[in-house]
Design a protein around this motif. Sequence first.
Motif, PDB file in Angstrom:
ATOM      1  N   ILE A 291      16.735  36.731  62.439  1.00 52.80           N
ATOM      2  CA  ILE A 291      17.307  37.996  62.890  1.00 52.80           C
ATOM      3  C   ILE A 291      18.491  37.816  63.833  1.00 52.80           C
ATOM      4  O   ILE A 291      19.148  38.792  64.196  1.00 52.80           O
ATOM      5  N   SER A 292      18.781  36.581  64.228  1.00 50.74           N
ATOM      6  CA  SER A 292      19.974  36.338  65.049  1.00 50.74           C
ATOM      7  C   SER A 292      21.241  36.302  64.203  1.00 50.74           C
ATOM      8  O   SER A 292      22.353  36.364  64.720  1.00 50.74           O
ATOM      9  N   VAL A 293      21.053  36.229  62.890  1.00 46.65           N
ATOM     10  CA  VAL A 293      22.177  36.200  61.954  1.00 46.65           C
ATOM     11  C   VAL A 293      22.375  37.602  61.395  1.00 46.65           C
ATOM     12  O   VAL A 293      21.456  38.165  60.778  1.00 46.65           O
ATOM     13  N   THR A 294      23.534  38.165  61.605  1.00 45.43           N
ATOM     14  CA  THR A 294      23.806  39.540  61.194  1.00 45.43           C
ATOM     15  C   THR A 294      23.569  39.756  59.709  1.00 45.43           C
ATOM     16  O   THR A 294      23.013  40.777  59.291  1.00 45.43           O
ATOM     17  N   ALA A 295      23.970  38.794  58.886  1.00 42.76           N
ATOM     18  CA  ALA A 295      23.842  38.933  57.439  1.00 42.76           C
ATOM     19  C   ALA A 295      22.374  39.014  57.001  1.00 42.76           C
ATOM     20  O   ALA A 295      22.067  39.572  55.943  1.00 42.76           O
ATOM     21  N   GLU A 296      21.466  38.465  57.796  1.00 44.29           N
ATOM     22  CA  GLU A 296      20.033  38.537  57.478  1.00 44.29           C
ATOM     23  C   GLU A 296      19.366  39.719  58.190  1.00 44.29           C
ATOM     24  O   GLU A 296      18.431  40.326  57.655  1.00 44.29           O
ATOM     25  N   ARG A 297      19.844  40.014  59.408  1.00 40.80           N
ATOM     26  CA  ARG A 297      19.227  41.092  60.187  1.00 40.80           C
ATOM     27  C   ARG A 297      19.511  42.464  59.591  1.00 40.80           C
ATOM     28  O   ARG A 297      18.632  43.327  59.539  1.00 40.80           O
ATOM     29  N   THR A 298      20.724  42.696  59.114  1.00 44.53           N
ATOM     30  CA  THR A 298      21.106  44.013  58.595  1.00 44.53           C
ATOM     31  C   THR A 298      20.246  44.452  57.410  1.00 44.53           C
ATOM     32  O   THR A 298      19.751  45.587  57.386  1.00 44.53           O
ATOM     33  N   PRO A 299      20.019  43.588  56.410  1.00 47.36           N
ATOM     34  CA  PRO A 299      19.121  44.004  55.308  1.00 47.36           C
ATOM     35  C   PRO A 299      17.693  44.280  55.791  1.00 47.36           C
ATOM     36  O   PRO A 299      17.019  45.172  55.253  1.00 47.36           O
ATOM     37  N   LEU A 300      17.227  43.529  56.799  1.00 49.66           N
ATOM     38  CA  LEU A 300      15.894  43.764  57.345  1.00 49.66           C
ATOM     39  C   LEU A 300      15.821  45.129  58.022  1.00 49.66           C
ATOM     40  O   LEU A 300      14.844  45.879  57.828  1.00 49.66           O
ATOM     41  N   GLU A 301      16.852  45.467  58.789  1.00 48.83           N
ATOM     42  CA  GLU A 301      16.907  46.793  59.418  1.00 48.83           C
ATOM     43  C   GLU A 301      16.854  47.886  58.362  1.00 48.83           C
ATOM     44  O   GLU A 301      16.115  48.868  58.505  1.00 48.83           O
ATOM     45  N   ARG A 302      17.645  47.709  57.309  1.00 50.04           N
ATOM     46  CA  ARG A 302      17.689  48.704  56.244  1.00 50.04           C
ATOM     47  C   ARG A 302      16.319  48.872  55.587  1.00 50.04           C
ATOM     48  O   ARG A 302      15.868  49.990  55.328  1.00 50.04           O
ATOM     49  N   LYS A 303      15.638  47.756  55.367  1.00 48.87           N
ATOM     50  CA  LYS A 303      14.312  47.797  54.741  1.00 48.87           C
ATOM     51  C   LYS A 303      13.293  48.485  55.654  1.00 48.87           C
ATOM     52  O   LYS A 303      12.505  49.336  55.203  1.00 48.87           O
ATOM     53  N   LEU A 304      13.316  48.146  56.925  1.00 48.72           N
ATOM     54  CA  LEU A 304      12.393  48.765  57.876  1.00 48.72           C
ATOM     55  C   LEU A 304      12.625  50.267  57.975  1.00 48.72           C
ATOM     56  O   LEU A 304      11.667  51.063  58.055  1.00 48.72           O
ATOM     57  N   ASN A 305      13.877  50.674  57.988  1.00 43.67           N
ATOM     58  CA  ASN A 305      14.202  52.098  58.065  1.00 43.67           C
ATOM     59  C   ASN A 305      13.735  52.854  56.824  1.00 43.67           C
ATOM     60  O   ASN A 305      13.255  53.993  56.920  1.00 43.67           O
ATOM     61  N   GLU A 306      13.871  52.215  55.659  1.00 44.93           N
ATOM     62  CA  GLU A 306      13.417  52.856  54.419  1.00 44.93           C
ATOM     63  C   GLU A 306      11.890  53.019  54.419  1.00 44.93           C
ATOM     64  O   GLU A 306      11.364  54.066  54.019  1.00 44.93           O
ATOM     65  N   ILE A 307      11.186  51.996  54.892  1.00 45.95           N
ATOM     66  CA  ILE A 307       9.723  52.060  54.945  1.00 45.95           C
ATOM     67  C   ILE A 307       9.276  53.179  55.884  1.00 45.95           C
ATOM     68  O   ILE A 307       8.394  53.978  55.556  1.00 45.95           O
ATOM     69  N   LYS A 308       9.923  53.226  57.067  1.00 52.15           N
ATOM     70  CA  LYS A 308       9.534  54.233  58.060  1.00 52.15           C
ATOM     71  C   LYS A 308       9.865  55.633  57.573  1.00 52.15           C
ATOM     72  O   LYS A 308       9.083  56.578  57.785  1.00 52.15           O
ATOM     73  N   ALA A 309      10.987  55.810  56.935  1.00 49.29           N
ATOM     74  CA  ALA A 309      11.392  57.140  56.444  1.00 49.29           C
ATOM     75  C   ALA A 309      10.371  57.674  55.447  1.00 49.29           C
ATOM     76  O   ALA A 309       9.997  58.857  55.485  1.00 49.29           O
ATOM     77  N   LYS A 310       9.884  56.811  54.553  1.00 47.95           N
ATOM     78  CA  LYS A 310       8.901  57.247  53.568  1.00 47.95           C
ATOM     79  C   LYS A 310       7.586  57.649  54.237  1.00 47.95           C
ATOM     80  O   LYS A 310       6.936  58.618  53.832  1.00 47.95           O
ATOM     81  N   LYS A 311       7.194  56.910  55.270  1.00 48.17           N
ATOM     82  CA  LYS A 311       5.953  57.236  55.973  1.00 48.17           C
ATOM     83  C   LYS A 311       6.070  58.566  56.709  1.00 48.17           C
ATOM     84  O   LYS A 311       5.133  59.371  56.720  1.00 48.17           O
ATOM     85  N   VAL A 312       7.208  58.797  57.353  1.00 47.05           N
ATOM     86  CA  VAL A 312       7.404  60.051  58.074  1.00 47.05           C
ATOM     87  C   VAL A 312       7.428  61.223  57.107  1.00 47.05           C
ATOM     88  O   VAL A 312       6.859  62.290  57.377  1.00 47.05           O
ATOM     89  N   GLU A 313       8.088  61.052  55.968  1.00 43.47           N
ATOM     90  CA  GLU A 313       8.109  62.103  54.957  1.00 43.47           C
ATOM     91  C   GLU A 313       6.701  62.425  54.475  1.00 43.47           C
ATOM     92  O   GLU A 313       6.350  63.595  54.253  1.00 43.47           O
ATOM     93  N   ALA A 314       5.859  61.390  54.333  1.00 41.99           N
ATOM     94  CA  ALA A 314       4.470  61.602  53.908  1.00 41.99           C
ATOM     95  C   ALA A 314       3.691  62.378  54.966  1.00 41.99           C
ATOM     96  O   ALA A 314       2.864  63.239  54.638  1.00 41.99           O
ATOM     97  N   THR A 315       3.950  62.094  56.245  1.00 41.45           N
ATOM     98  CA  THR A 315       3.276  62.812  57.329  1.00 41.45           C
ATOM     99  C   THR A 315       3.678  64.279  57.339  1.00 41.45           C
ATOM    100  O   THR A 315       2.832  65.174  57.498  1.00 41.45           O
ATOM    101  N   ILE A 316       4.967  64.543  57.167  1.00 41.50           N
ATOM    102  CA  ILE A 316       5.442  65.927  57.123  1.00 41.50           C
ATOM    103  C   ILE A 316       4.831  66.661  55.945  1.00 41.50           C
ATOM    104  O   ILE A 316       4.395  67.822  56.060  1.00 41.50           O
TER     105      ILE A 316
END
Length: 383
Positions: A291-316
Amino acid sequence: MSLILWIALTMLISGCWDRNEINDYAFWIGTALDLSESGKLQKSAQVAVPANFKSTKGGGGSEQRANIVLTATGTSIVDLTQQIQDKLPRRVFLGQRRSIFIGEKLAKKGLVDIMDQFTRNTDTRMRTDIFVVNNGEGKDILKINSPFNQFSAIVAVDQDRFCRLGDTALRDVLLDVGRDGIRPSMPMVEISPNSEQEKHEIIEVKSVAIFNKDLQMVGKVSGRESLEMFWVKGVLKDQFLTEETEEGSISLYESNLKRSIRTEFKDNKLKAYVKLEGTGRVLENNTNTDISVTAERTPLERKLNEIKAKKVEATIKKMQLQYGQDVFGIGEEIHKEHPYRWKELRNSWDQIFPTVEVSVNVKLKIQNMGNIGKRIPGIGERT
């Protein structure tokens, strides 16, 4: 002349005759409201006992309780307060009350009559925290002998603050009751199971009670869903989060949490766009991502955000279909953005809310990666 001067000085140092000394008061620390077996209202008070009170430096949970719990049964809050006063040799003082606990059975019946008294009583502190007792009665919480504080009514307040479940006060509930585009919610407390070897009982705050516009409890959510609910509502400020990815798990401390909601009418459909933002600090990384490498950290951030968005949508979606109550305040956003359209919707919002199309966009930025970027390699990973 000297006699007149002596009388004058005596009058100055004698104090006020109509003044109540601190020893004349009984300090009311916590209130519990329950429904008795006969269906009557039951009120309990946790009152400080000065003779047994010790400073918090000595710790809580001593054999000699620093408080007593008094209970009365009747038909009105005012009558019950007087009954409790009749059992005390001092005048009750509500200015130090920290919390109110409502039994789940009473919460399901409805709280309109109770809230009416709270709004009229000038001695009521609007910052008093309020809870529903999960599968129990409020008076049981008051009777707990906590190891952390001599007053369980204060322990619950601190517990709610550190578990970040909204920190809901009486004022917040009353504000939600007075608005058409949001429904009230309250944190739920419960007594955790303990073994025979444990001397003290522990209070947990991990669920949220959902209410309708008539202040009747219609359901509850717990764990991750309760945190997501408060994030969308806009009251969650930070949280610990662990997400599972294809490569492994990663744990973050999320802070500076914010939310914004935009609404629109499109093709005769009402749509809401929820944007959730925050910053993250990595606490544990069980993936092979550096995660100290931007090229690796950015896709991880994107993946985490997608996972969280789906969970929040399910809660709503669960709130919409299972309970039909807008505890997020989406209706209030429509009121702000489309005031004229809101006039048409406000009286039937409970029927319209389940049909709203809600999409969630999460933008969580990892800003702190700890002392290392990639996890410590195992024996099989070393070269």
